[in-house]
Motif scaffolding. Structure first.
Motif, PDB file in Angstrom:
ATOM      1  N   GLY A  52     -32.611  -9.408 -46.931  1.00 33.63           N
ATOM      2  CA  GLY A  52     -32.763  -9.862 -45.728  1.00 33.63           C
ATOM      3  C   GLY A  52     -31.925  -9.197 -44.668  1.00 33.63           C
ATOM      4  O   GLY A  52     -32.185  -9.239 -43.409  1.00 33.63           O
ATOM      5  N   LYS A  53     -32.754  -7.750 -44.662  1.00 35.90           N
ATOM      6  CA  LYS A  53     -31.168  -6.685 -43.531  1.00 35.90           C
ATOM      7  C   LYS A  53     -33.575  -6.316 -43.131  1.00 35.90           C
ATOM      8  O   LYS A  53     -33.812  -5.792 -43.420  1.00 35.90           O
ATOM      9  CB  LYS A  53     -30.198  -5.817 -43.852  1.00 35.90           C
ATOM     10  CG  LYS A  53     -29.208  -7.082 -44.160  1.00 35.90           C
ATOM     11  CD  LYS A  53     -28.384  -6.146 -45.197  1.00 35.90           C
ATOM     12  CE  LYS A  53     -27.224  -6.518 -45.700  1.00 35.90           C
ATOM     13  NZ  LYS A  53     -25.622  -5.744 -45.641  1.00 35.90           N
ATOM     14  N   ILE A  54     -32.656  -5.551 -41.722  1.00 35.84           N
ATOM     15  CA  ILE A  54     -32.989  -4.222 -41.559  1.00 35.84           C
ATOM     16  C   ILE A  54     -32.679  -2.818 -40.918  1.00 35.84           C
ATOM     17  O   ILE A  54     -31.352  -3.081 -41.320  1.00 35.84           O
ATOM     18  CB  ILE A  54     -34.300  -4.841 -40.248  1.00 35.84           C
ATOM     19  CG1 ILE A  54     -32.927  -5.291 -39.026  1.00 35.84           C
ATOM     20  CG2 ILE A  54     -34.950  -5.671 -40.987  1.00 35.84           C
ATOM     21  CD1 ILE A  54     -34.119  -5.806 -38.059  1.00 35.84           C
ATOM     22  N   SER A  55     -33.436  -1.923 -41.347  1.00 29.74           N
ATOM     23  CA  SER A  55     -32.461  -0.644 -40.361  1.00 29.74           C
ATOM     24  C   SER A  55     -32.208  -0.545 -38.743  1.00 29.74           C
ATOM     25  O   SER A  55     -33.574   0.183 -39.094  1.00 29.74           O
ATOM     26  CB  SER A  55     -32.788   0.258 -41.138  1.00 29.74           C
ATOM     27  OG  SER A  55     -31.877   0.161 -42.956  1.00 29.74           O
ATOM     28  N   VAL A  56     -31.953  -0.311 -38.449  1.00 28.02           N
ATOM     29  CA  VAL A  56     -32.773   0.307 -36.967  1.00 28.02           C
ATOM     30  C   VAL A  56     -31.211   1.651 -36.671  1.00 28.02           C
ATOM     31  O   VAL A  56     -30.505   1.841 -36.786  1.00 28.02           O
ATOM     32  CB  VAL A  56     -31.978  -1.287 -35.960  1.00 28.02           C
ATOM     33  CG1 VAL A  56     -31.859  -0.522 -34.779  1.00 28.02           C
ATOM     34  CG2 VAL A  56     -32.288  -1.880 -36.238  1.00 28.02           C
ATOM     35  N   PRO A  57     -32.217   2.208 -36.047  1.00 30.92           N
ATOM     36  CA  PRO A  57     -31.683   3.438 -35.524  1.00 30.92           C
ATOM     37  C   PRO A  57     -30.186   3.863 -34.608  1.00 30.92           C
ATOM     38  O   PRO A  57     -29.719   2.547 -33.852  1.00 30.92           O
ATOM     39  CB  PRO A  57     -32.655   3.814 -34.687  1.00 30.92           C
ATOM     40  CG  PRO A  57     -34.344   3.880 -35.246  1.00 30.92           C
ATOM     41  CD  PRO A  57     -33.384   2.010 -35.723  1.00 30.92           C
ATOM     42  N   LEU A  58     -28.947   4.558 -35.329  1.00 25.16           N
ATOM     43  CA  LEU A  58     -27.742   4.346 -34.777  1.00 25.16           C
ATOM     44  C   LEU A  58     -26.985   3.348 -35.207  1.00 25.16           C
ATOM     45  O   LEU A  58     -26.183   3.573 -35.363  1.00 25.16           O
ATOM     46  CB  LEU A  58     -28.419   4.037 -32.700  1.00 25.16           C
ATOM     47  CG  LEU A  58     -28.335   5.346 -32.238  1.00 25.16           C
ATOM     48  CD1 LEU A  58     -27.897   5.335 -30.442  1.00 25.16           C
ATOM     49  CD2 LEU A  58     -27.381   6.415 -32.499  1.00 25.16           C
ATOM     50  N   VAL A  59     -27.754   2.332 -35.565  1.00 23.04           N
ATOM     51  CA  VAL A  59     -26.365   0.672 -35.603  1.00 23.04           C
ATOM     52  C   VAL A  59     -26.626   0.632 -36.949  1.00 23.04           C
ATOM     53  O   VAL A  59     -26.027   0.506 -37.865  1.00 23.04           O
ATOM     54  CB  VAL A  59     -27.540  -0.077 -34.929  1.00 23.04           C
ATOM     55  CG1 VAL A  59     -27.089  -1.607 -35.573  1.00 23.04           C
ATOM     56  CG2 VAL A  59     -28.076  -0.163 -33.471  1.00 23.04           C
ATOM     57  N   GLY A  60     -28.486   0.867 -38.215  1.00 24.39           N
ATOM     58  CA  GLY A  60     -27.749   0.434 -39.260  1.00 24.39           C
ATOM     59  C   GLY A  60     -28.547  -0.450 -40.430  1.00 24.39           C
ATOM     60  O   GLY A  60     -29.141  -1.051 -38.994  1.00 24.39           O
TER      61      GLY A  60
END
Length: 204
Positions: free
Chosen positions: A67-75
């Motif tokens: 259920g997750k996505i990876s976003v730059p800087l944020v994780g």
């Protein structure tokens, strides 16, 4: 003596105006369907995360099985079971640690989860009854055209849009002939995932 007729005429004009106003309310367009609950993101859906003036932080990615996505800087950010606006707010809050006043939007580009619920169905007197994937902005006319239009046996102005809301379902009148023949888009409602459009046959 001349005042009474004038008063009677004035009173009559008010009465007629009131009747015209009431008639206008009665003859108005049928109520539009209430907006469906906002779509909740699911695993395998494709989402686009855009950060204004920071294209290097913008991504388009599928939602992982967790259920997750990876976003730059944020994780990692939880997307599953949440609305796009809620995910955008979460990413925006986390990015505020790194950049000044970030502006984030999250858009669903492909609905891959909830395959059954995220479809729109057209049944009845249409050329090809269909079950088609829902896409944002889709209208009743879009769905009917995807079904090949109505047949010569259809009663298009008795069509209806059926939408589930919680444990109940609501039907809304669709004047399909007005849409197809007259260009009157009053009842060309935007559809929602799970909607069913029915076009009955005319009584011979």
């Amino acid at each position: 003596m001349r005042v009474a007729p004038a008063l009677r005429a004035f009173g009559l004009s008010l009465l007629l105006a009131g009747c015209a106003s009431t008639a206008g309310i009665t003859a108005g367009a049928p109520p539009a369907p209430a907006p469906a609950d906002e779509y909740q993101i699911g695993a395998d859906d494709i989402v686009q995360v855009s950060v204004w003036r920071n294209p290097e932080l913008s991504i388009t990615a599928p939602v992982r099985p967790d259920g997750k996505i990876s976003v730059p800087l944020v994780g990692d950010v939880v997307a599953g079971g949440r609305t796009p606006d809620a995910v955008a707010k979460d990413v925006q809050d986390k990015l505020a640690t790194y950049i000044k006043e970030p502006q984030v939007t999250v858009i669903l580009t492909e609905l891959r989860s909830h395959e059954y619920l995220s479809r729109v169905r057209v049944t009845g007197a249409v050329r090809t009854p269909v079950s088609i994937p829902y896409r944002q902005g889709m209208t009743v006319l879009d769905a009917v055209l995807a079904a090949g239009g109505v047949t010569e046996f259809a009663a298009p102005d008795r069509s209806s849009l059926h939408r589930k809301a919680g444990d109940s379902a609501q039907a809304y009148e669709v004047q399909l002939n007005h849409i197809l023949e007259d260009g009157d888009l009053t009842t060309n409602y935007k559809v929602a995932p799970g909607d069913v459009i029915t076009v009955p046959e005319r009584v011979l």
